[in-house]
Design a protein around this motif. Structure first.
Motif, PDB file in Angstrom:
ATOM      1  N   GLN A   1       0.542   3.082 -14.570  1.00 14.63           N
ATOM      2  CA  GLN A   1      -0.266   3.987 -13.750  1.00 14.63           C
ATOM      3  C   GLN A   1      -1.064   3.170 -12.739  1.00 14.63           C
ATOM      4  O   GLN A   1      -1.811   2.258 -13.093  1.00 14.63           O
ATOM      5  CB  GLN A   1      -1.231   4.807 -14.611  1.00 14.63           C
ATOM      6  N   VAL A   2      -0.905   3.527 -11.460  1.00 16.47           N
ATOM      7  CA  VAL A   2      -1.549   2.749 -10.404  1.00 16.47           C
ATOM      8  C   VAL A   2      -2.569   3.560  -9.605  1.00 16.47           C
ATOM      9  O   VAL A   2      -3.326   2.994  -8.814  1.00 16.47           O
ATOM     10  CB  VAL A   2      -0.486   2.169  -9.443  1.00 16.47           C
ATOM     11  N   GLY A   3      -2.599   4.874  -9.785  1.00 17.68           N
ATOM     12  CA  GLY A   3      -3.561   5.677  -9.034  1.00 17.68           C
ATOM     13  C   GLY A   3      -3.222   7.148  -9.074  1.00 17.68           C
ATOM     14  O   GLY A   3      -2.461   7.607  -9.936  1.00 17.68           O
ATOM     15  N   LYS A   4      -3.793   7.885  -8.117  1.00 20.50           N
ATOM     16  CA  LYS A   4      -3.597   9.330  -8.055  1.00 20.50           C
ATOM     17  C   LYS A   4      -3.098   9.731  -6.679  1.00 20.50           C
ATOM     18  O   LYS A   4      -3.250   8.988  -5.702  1.00 20.50           O
ATOM     19  CB  LYS A   4      -4.909  10.055  -8.359  1.00 20.50           C
ATOM     20  N   THR A   5      -2.517  10.915  -6.613  1.00 18.42           N
ATOM     21  CA  THR A   5      -2.014  11.414  -5.338  1.00 18.42           C
ATOM     22  C   THR A   5      -3.166  11.636  -4.371  1.00 18.42           C
ATOM     23  O   THR A   5      -4.284  11.947  -4.768  1.00 18.42           O
ATOM     24  CB  THR A   5      -1.253  12.733  -5.534  1.00 18.42           C
ATOM     25  N   GLY A   6      -2.863  11.476  -3.084  1.00 21.66           N
ATOM     26  CA  GLY A   6      -3.862  11.709  -2.059  1.00 21.66           C
ATOM     27  C   GLY A   6      -4.664  10.488  -1.679  1.00 21.66           C
ATOM     28  O   GLY A   6      -5.206  10.420  -0.582  1.00 21.66           O
ATOM     29  N   GLU A   7      -4.752   9.486  -2.571  1.00 25.14           N
ATOM     30  CA  GLU A   7      -5.537   8.297  -2.275  1.00 25.14           C
ATOM     31  C   GLU A   7      -4.617   7.138  -1.893  1.00 25.14           C
ATOM     32  O   GLU A   7      -3.425   7.142  -2.210  1.00 25.14           O
ATOM     33  CB  GLU A   7      -6.382   7.906  -3.485  1.00 25.14           C
ATOM     34  N   ILE A   8      -5.177   6.158  -1.197  1.00 24.31           N
ATOM     35  CA  ILE A   8      -4.395   4.970  -0.836  1.00 24.31           C
ATOM     36  C   ILE A   8      -4.391   4.021  -2.028  1.00 24.31           C
ATOM     37  O   ILE A   8      -5.446   3.582  -2.490  1.00 24.31           O
ATOM     38  CB  ILE A   8      -4.983   4.274   0.400  1.00 24.31           C
ATOM     39  N   ILE A   9      -3.200   3.716  -2.513  1.00 26.52           N
ATOM     40  CA  ILE A   9      -3.038   2.818  -3.662  1.00 26.52           C
ATOM     41  C   ILE A   9      -2.633   1.451  -3.123  1.00 26.52           C
ATOM     42  O   ILE A   9      -1.622   1.323  -2.441  1.00 26.52           O
ATOM     43  CB  ILE A   9      -1.968   3.359  -4.627  1.00 26.52           C
ATOM     44  N   SER A  10      -3.420   0.432  -3.397  1.00 32.74           N
ATOM     45  CA  SER A  10      -3.140  -0.906  -2.870  1.00 32.74           C
ATOM     46  C   SER A  10      -2.862  -1.880  -4.009  1.00 32.74           C
ATOM     47  O   SER A  10      -2.964  -1.535  -5.182  1.00 32.74           O
ATOM     48  CB  SER A  10      -4.329  -1.391  -2.027  1.00 32.74           C
TER      49      SER A  10
ATOM     50  N   VAL B   1       0.118  19.370  -5.803  1.00 28.30           N
ATOM     51  CA  VAL B   1      -0.909  19.504  -6.841  1.00 28.30           C
ATOM     52  C   VAL B   1      -1.473  18.118  -7.147  1.00 28.30           C
ATOM     53  O   VAL B   1      -0.791  17.111  -6.935  1.00 28.30           O
ATOM     54  CB  VAL B   1      -0.340  20.130  -8.142  1.00 28.30           C
ATOM     55  N   PRO B   2      -2.706  18.028  -7.622  1.00 33.08           N
ATOM     56  CA  PRO B   2      -3.243  16.722  -8.032  1.00 33.08           C
ATOM     57  C   PRO B   2      -2.397  16.130  -9.160  1.00 33.08           C
ATOM     58  O   PRO B   2      -2.076  16.824 -10.128  1.00 33.08           O
ATOM     59  CB  PRO B   2      -4.658  17.053  -8.509  1.00 33.08           C
ATOM     60  N   ALA B   3      -2.022  14.863  -9.027  1.00 35.34           N
ATOM     61  CA  ALA B   3      -1.147  14.243 -10.024  1.00 35.34           C
ATOM     62  C   ALA B   3      -1.424  12.744 -10.099  1.00 35.34           C
ATOM     63  O   ALA B   3      -2.115  12.178  -9.245  1.00 35.34           O
ATOM     64  CB  ALA B   3       0.315  14.502  -9.673  1.00 35.34           C
ATOM     65  N   GLU B   4      -0.866  12.121 -11.143  1.00 35.46           N
ATOM     66  CA  GLU B   4      -1.007  10.680 -11.334  1.00 35.46           C
ATOM     67  C   GLU B   4       0.266   9.977 -10.864  1.00 35.46           C
ATOM     68  O   GLU B   4       1.371  10.518 -10.989  1.00 35.46           O
ATOM     69  CB  GLU B   4      -1.268  10.368 -12.807  1.00 35.46           C
ATOM     70  N   VAL B   5       0.089   8.770 -10.332  1.00 34.67           N
ATOM     71  CA  VAL B   5       1.212   8.007  -9.780  1.00 34.67           C
ATOM     72  C   VAL B   5       1.463   6.775 -10.655  1.00 34.67           C
ATOM     73  O   VAL B   5       0.521   6.038 -10.989  1.00 34.67           O
ATOM     74  CB  VAL B   5       0.922   7.574  -8.330  1.00 34.67           C
ATOM     75  N   TYR B   6       2.725   6.577 -11.024  1.00 41.07           N
ATOM     76  CA  TYR B   6       3.130   5.415 -11.814  1.00 41.07           C
ATOM     77  C   TYR B   6       4.133   4.595 -11.006  1.00 41.07           C
ATOM     78  O   TYR B   6       5.017   5.152 -10.349  1.00 41.07           O
ATOM     79  CB  TYR B   6       3.791   5.843 -13.126  1.00 41.07           C
ATOM     80  N   ILE B   7       3.988   3.278 -11.042  1.00 44.14           N
ATOM     81  CA  ILE B   7       4.955   2.357 -10.441  1.00 44.14           C
ATOM     82  C   ILE B   7       5.464   1.436 -11.544  1.00 44.14           C
ATOM     83  O   ILE B   7       4.667   0.763 -12.215  1.00 44.14           O
ATOM     84  CB  ILE B   7       4.323   1.524  -9.305  1.00 44.14           C
ATOM     85  N   ASN B   8       6.779   1.449 -11.724  1.00 42.71           N
ATOM     86  CA  ASN B   8       7.389   0.625 -12.786  1.00 42.71           C
ATOM     87  C   ASN B   8       6.711   0.863 -14.137  1.00 42.71           C
ATOM     88  O   ASN B   8       6.349  -0.069 -14.858  1.00 42.71           O
ATOM     89  CB  ASN B   8       7.335  -0.860 -12.414  1.00 42.71           C
ATOM     90  N   LYS B   9       6.472   2.173 -14.423  1.00 42.72           N
ATOM     91  CA  LYS B   9       5.910   2.633 -15.696  1.00 42.72           C
ATOM     92  C   LYS B   9       4.442   2.258 -15.908  1.00 42.72           C
ATOM     93  O   LYS B   9       3.913   2.373 -17.005  1.00 42.72           O
ATOM     94  CB  LYS B   9       6.742   2.111 -16.875  1.00 42.72           C
TER      95      LYS B   9
ATOM     96  N   LYS C   1       0.845  -1.202   0.000  1.00 42.97           N
ATOM     97  CA  LYS C   1       0.000   0.000   0.000  1.00 42.97           C
ATOM     98  C   LYS C   1       0.876   1.245   0.000  1.00 42.97           C
ATOM     99  O   LYS C   1       1.889   1.305   0.690  1.00 42.97           O
ATOM    100  CB  LYS C   1      -0.929   0.009   1.213  1.00 42.97           C
ATOM    101  N   LEU C   2       0.425   2.250  -0.758  1.00 40.92           N
ATOM    102  CA  LEU C   2       1.207   3.473  -0.920  1.00 40.92           C
ATOM    103  C   LEU C   2       0.263   4.666  -0.982  1.00 40.92           C
ATOM    104  O   LEU C   2      -0.812   4.589  -1.576  1.00 40.92           O
ATOM    105  CB  LEU C   2       2.030   3.396  -2.211  1.00 40.92           C
ATOM    106  N   ARG C   3       0.679   5.760  -0.346  1.00 42.27           N
ATOM    107  CA  ARG C   3      -0.066   7.012  -0.474  1.00 42.27           C
ATOM    108  C   ARG C   3       0.937   8.126  -0.739  1.00 42.27           C
ATOM    109  O   ARG C   3       1.889   8.312   0.014  1.00 42.27           O
ATOM    110  CB  ARG C   3      -0.866   7.321   0.784  1.00 42.27           C
TER     111      ARG C   3
ATOM    112  N   VAL D   1       3.308  12.471 -11.989  1.00 40.64           N
ATOM    113  CA  VAL D   1       3.191  13.266 -13.210  1.00 40.64           C
ATOM    114  C   VAL D   1       1.938  14.140 -13.153  1.00 40.64           C
ATOM    115  O   VAL D   1       0.863  13.677 -12.762  1.00 40.64           O
ATOM    116  CB  VAL D   1       3.114  12.347 -14.454  1.00 40.64           C
ATOM    117  N   ALA D   2       2.080  15.420 -13.552  1.00 40.22           N
ATOM    118  CA  ALA D   2       0.942  16.344 -13.661  1.00 40.22           C
ATOM    119  C   ALA D   2       1.197  17.294 -14.821  1.00 40.22           C
ATOM    120  O   ALA D   2       2.343  17.697 -15.064  1.00 40.22           O
ATOM    121  CB  ALA D   2       0.751  17.126 -12.366  1.00 40.22           C
ATOM    122  N   ASP D   3       0.163  17.643 -15.544  1.00 41.53           N
ATOM    123  CA  ASP D   3       0.300  18.550 -16.687  1.00 41.53           C
ATOM    124  C   ASP D   3       0.848  19.896 -16.239  1.00 41.53           C
ATOM    125  O   ASP D   3       0.369  20.484 -15.260  1.00 41.53           O
ATOM    126  CB  ASP D   3      -1.061  18.764 -17.367  1.00 41.53           C
TER     127      ASP D   3
END
Length: 331
Positions: free
Chosen positions: A46-55, A36-44, A29-31, A67-69
């Motif tokens: 996309q697994v989720g977005k910032t601020g949320e718990i990624i399991s 700024v709001p952004a997207e999270v990538y693990i090993n290239k 699990k990762l948070r 990454v964020a525009d």
């Protein structure tokens, strides 16, 4: 030979049930907190977005991108271990920003999981039950329709609510029209008695003044609509005069029919009744004519006030009264 296969097969199945082959677990699990709001990538991936718990992430060291525009991509290694939530703080820089990294905390715009916005009902409970004219002026200046509607529907004093209605008129809100239409039907019954007592168009107990007194008030320029407490009784007088005109016209028609019957039958004492009817018709006809002239003068003053009053909300109210009279109170 076939009989030997059966025990062997059972033995293998039993071993597989009680001693299963280890499977690589994906329950990390990762948070990621970010400014700024952004997207999270693990090993290239996309697994989720910032601020949320990624399991469902693999245990061990992984490469993470945030990454964020419009912002520079952030890249770092993260070590996901055990069942704990691994928290990472990231500050993204705008593209073209070459300043060095700082320890700036991520923006608090992103809510912590489990935190909820206060319910709408709770917010409404916090609102005061009554407001004052200052609240209306502030909301009017800011163009805050929602707050003006709350004020209009509150238990505030009448002056506060009528000013809110005027502000909503200027902002072209239908809520004010509904409120004012109700006031028209009641002849502004909710307005303070003092407003009518101070008006030269009324006598005591909200009774319309006599034609002579009203004419004198116009001649002496006592009829002014410079404030809300002058404008409301002024238009109430228009509504009452129009109502009386209709009432007198109907009564005159009845008296005319009665006079025709009296003249035809000429029963004992008919002339006295005939003369009384004739007198009443003349009196009411004069009042109808006077009221028409008074209404015309009131509307003329309202029209001038629309252009001359500095208070834009009061000007909007005067214009609405004028338009209402021209559109719905035609002779």
């Amino acid at each position: 030979m076939r009989q030997l296969w059966l025990p062997v097969t059972l033995a293998v199945l039993s071993a597989s049930l009680f001693f299963p082959t280890p499977v690589f677990a994906y329950d990390g699990k990762l948070r990621v907190k970010c400014n700024v709001p952004a997207e999270v990538y693990i090993n290239k991936i996309q697994v989720g977005k910032t601020g949320e718990i990624i399991s469902g992430l693999p245990f061990g060291k992984c490469k993470m991108w945030v990454v964020a525009d419009g912002y520079k991509k952030h890249e770092q290694m993260v070590d996901i271990l055990g069942n704990d939530i691994i928290e990472v703080k990231v500050t993204l820089k705008l593209e073209g920003d070459d300043s060095t990294d700082t320890d700036e905390e991520p923006s608090s715009d992103e809510e912590e999981p489990g935190e909820e916005e206060p319910k709408k009902e709770d917010k409404e409970k916090e609102e005061p039950k009554t407001f004052d004219v200052k609240d209306v002026r502030k909301a009017s200046k800011e163009g805050d329709n929602d707050r003006l509607r709350k004020i209009l529907n509150s238990d505030s004093e009448y002056i506060v609510r009528i000013v809110a209605a005027a502000a909503l008129l200027r902002l072209k809100s239908k809520a004010s029209v509904d409120f004012l239409d109700g006031e028209f039907g009641e002849k502004f019954k909710s307005a303070p008695d003092k407003w009518f007592d101070d008006s030269p168009l009324f006598g005591q107990f909200r009774v319309l003044a006599g034609s002579v007194d009203i004419a004198d008030a116009f001649d002496e320029k006592e009829v002014k609509f410079d404030t809300f407490d002058e404008t409301v009784p002024g238009y109430a007088a228009v509504l009452i005069m129009k109502e009386k005109q209709e009432e007198y016209r109907k009564e005159c028609r009845k008296l005319q029919k009665k006079m025709a019957r009296l003249k035809k039958r000429k029963a004992t004492g008919w002339w006295g009744q005939y003369s009384t009817c004739d007198h009443n018709i003349k009196r009411m006809s004069k009042d109808i004519k006077d009221y028409k002239a008074f209404i015309s003068r009131i509307l003329s003053i309202l029209k001038k006030r629309v252009r001359s009053i500095e208070n834009k909300d009061l000007a909007a109210l005067a214009k609405y009264f004028y338009d209402h009279a021209k559109g719905k109170l035609k002779d």
